[in-house]
Design a protein around this motif. Structure first.
Motif, mmCIF file in Angstrom:
data_model
loop_
_atom_site.group_PDB
_atom_site.id
_atom_site.type_symbol
_atom_site.label_atom_id
_atom_site.label_comp_id
_atom_site.label_asym_id
_atom_site.label_seq_id
_atom_site.Cartn_x
_atom_site.Cartn_y
_atom_site.Cartn_z
ATOM 1 N N MET A 14 0.839 -1.197 0.162
ATOM 2 C CA MET A 14 -0.215 0.132 0.071
ATOM 3 C C MET A 14 0.810 1.378 -0.070
ATOM 4 N N PHE A 17 0.815 4.865 1.056
ATOM 5 C CA PHE A 17 -0.229 5.633 2.014
ATOM 6 C C PHE A 17 -0.418 7.209 1.579
ATOM 7 N N SER A 63 -0.255 9.918 3.526
ATOM 8 C CA SER A 63 0.802 10.420 4.040
ATOM 9 C C SER A 63 2.179 10.045 3.806
ATOM 10 N N ALA A 102 3.779 7.888 5.077
ATOM 11 C CA ALA A 102 4.064 6.849 6.166
ATOM 12 C C ALA A 102 5.440 6.550 6.182
ATOM 13 N N LEU A 103 6.516 7.263 5.629
ATOM 14 C CA LEU A 103 7.913 6.769 5.789
ATOM 15 C C LEU A 103 8.176 6.649 7.352
ATOM 16 N N PHE A 104 9.072 5.566 7.542
ATOM 17 C CA PHE A 104 9.650 5.561 8.982
ATOM 18 C C PHE A 104 10.589 6.492 9.164
ATOM 19 N N ASP A 160 -3.558 5.101 -1.785
ATOM 20 C CA ASP A 160 -4.511 6.027 -0.976
ATOM 21 C C ASP A 160 -4.276 7.170 -1.401
#
Lengths: 260, 257
Positions: free
Chosen positions: A92, A94, A96, A98-100, A173
């Motif tokens: 997926m 994301f 945002s 959503a990287l770490f 998304d």
């Protein structure tokens, strides 16, 4: 499209999916079928349950009732092992990114390779750099941290992370949310390229119509927890559906009422 | 009147629900943490974060606590010429109570807050969801390493705090209050028993586990953006500090009665 629809199960088959949060009914018996290699875009206003749908398929949210099948295999009520196996096929992107943020860019991209311990760190890094090049980022980015690069670059890194292990199914998304029109177009092209190269099945949720037309073979419209229109992306202007017309033309008057 | 009773009832039910949720969370973390895969890199990072980077704060706290203990005991004990028990008072107070409790509170402020903020931010920016889609269990990857680090590093920190605290008392007693250095150390050593140090270290382990668990729990269930993360951080520190003080009393009662 397919020769024997009876023999080849749909890649993703969702039937009568329901989910409520308290008294708020988000999904009200949603049906959706996606065949292998197809790219489906789901459009719909904010808060119509687009993200909830994806999170239900991913197992991040537990639906109240209904069925979710991947390659003909029922996910709801299956054992953890079977679900975990099915999840390895899906990845997926994301909204945002959503990287770490505690890991450098290359470790983000190579995250799954490192977790599976198939490769040595150096090997995994080289593969990550190759994948970064495939989304148009050069080697220097690899050792930076996600907070040190722009939002558009982060989205590309997230895309690289989502496709590096060659998943069979990819969810996007709102891939263009918060990006300028030119960057959006770059991301859309990259998505099309990655999906075509992998032969992957894709579901994209968006309310950006430019993106929807660019990325999708088929467009489905979600309204009040159900798919109310479903058809080829090319013919959406001639849908004759008042809801779809209102949405794609961005009119405030029409059958869709905005609750204030 | 009725609304008041309803409020109290709701508060009580909330308390029970939270306790249950916390219990399930802790159980999950322990079960998942014991099963492979393990993440040695994550564990190492947490061990260093808690163990090594907390040393200055814990060391300073212990030093000044030991110093003030000696000074304050002197002003009190000199009234009835009991100055000679200062080494005993310092070493017992530090190893049994002040070492573990102060180190615990300091680490709760430092690491409990950091854990809640980091995991909370990961939650609200969908990084935890992303972990799950990358076939990684957040309990194994994020929470178990922190619990392991809390459990093992707090006793280590407390041991260091014990030594520095006693040294602080020694400094003030010998340089300011005119004690004989050799006598002071002798008296400290003779009076100290194994149980004094061991009870402190056991307490430290319990405090460490409780700091990590509450930090992770509040972060993991934080909701609603920056404000949610802020609330989670506050709750993590306050609840960990309270629990440390309560646990401390309970454990003292168990050890020394």
């Amino acid at each position: 499209m397919m020769m024997n629809p009876q023999q080849i199960p749909s890649k993703i088959l969702i039937s009568n999916l329901k989910k409520s949060f308290g008294s708020k009914h988000v999904l009200r018996g949603l049906n959706l079928e996606v065949s292998k290699g197809e790219s489906v875009v789901i459009i719909g206003g904010s808060g119509t349950g687009k993200s909830v749908l994806l999170k239900c398929i991913l197992g991040l949210i537990k639906p109240d009732s209904g069925s979710i099948k991947i390659d003909g295999q029922e996910l709801r009520g299956s054992s953890r092992k079977l679900i975990a196996q099915a999840m390895t096929k899906i990845s997926m992107l994301f909204q945002s990114s959503a990287l770490f943020d505690s890991l450098p860019v290359w470790e983000n991209v190579a995250f799954l390779l490192l977790q599976r311990r198939q490769y040595k760190r150096q090997q995994a890094k080289e593969m990550a750099i190759q994948q970064l090049a495939a989304v148009g980022l050069n080697e220097r980015v690899a050792d930076l941290f996600p907070s040190e690069i722009s939002g558009g670059m982060q989205r590309r890194v997230a895309l690289a992370r989502a496709v590096i292990h060659k998943p069979e199914i990819i969810f996007f998304d709102e891939p263009t949310a918060g990006l300028d029109p030119i960057f959006s177009s770059v991301i859309n092209s990259l998505i099309v390229k990655c999906v075509k190269e992998l032969g992957a099945t894709a579901i994209t949720i968006t309310h950006d119509m430019v993106s929807a037309r660019h990325v999708g073979d088929r467009i489905a419209m979600l309204h009040e927890g159900k798919i109310i229109w479903d058809g080829p992306a090319k013919g959406i202007e001639h849908s004759k559906n008042p809801y779809v017309d209102q949405f794609i033309n961005g009119q405030s008057d029409g059958p869709i009422k905005i609750e204030v | 009147m009725l609304t008041l009773i309803a409020k109290i009832g709701r508060l009580f039910l909330n308390f029970l629900a939270t306790t249950g949720k916390l219990g399930v969370f802790t159980g999950m973390a322990i079960i998942e943490g014991l099963r492979p895969p393990y993440y040695p890199r994550q564990i190492a990072r947490q061990l260093i974060d808690i163990g090594y980077y907390s040393l200055p704060v814990v060391g300073m706290t212990a030093l000044f606590t030991g110093m003030v203990l000696a000074l304050q005991s002197y002003t009190g004990f000199s009234r009835f010429s009991a100055e000679s028990s200062i080494p005993n008072v310092v070493v017992l107070s530090i190893t049994r109570e002040l070492g573990p409790v102060l180190a615990g509170l300091m680490v709760a402020g430092r690491m409990g807050a950091a854990m809640a903020a980091e995991i909370g931010t990961m939650r609200v920016t969908e990084q935890i969801d992303a972990l799950m889609t990358l076939s990684t269990n957040p309990f194994k990857y994020l929470i178990a390493p922190r619990m392991i680090a809390g459990l093992t590093m707090l006793p280590f920190l407390v041991l260091i705090a014990d030594i520095i605290g006693v040294f602080g008392g020694y400094l003030v007693s010998t340089y300011k209050l005119g004690f004989n250095p050799i006598n002071y150390l002798h008296q400290t050593w003779d009076f100290l028993e194994v149980i004094d140090v061991v009870s402190g270290l056991v307490k430290a382990s319990a405090f460490g586990l409780c700091i990590s668990t509450l930090g992770c729990y509040h972060g993991y269930y934080s909701r609603g953006g920056a404000q949610g993360v802020g609330t989670a951080t506050t709750n993590a520190v306050v609840s960990a500090s309270m629990l440390i003080l309560i646990l401390n009393y309970t454990l003292t009662a168990i050890f020394f009665s």
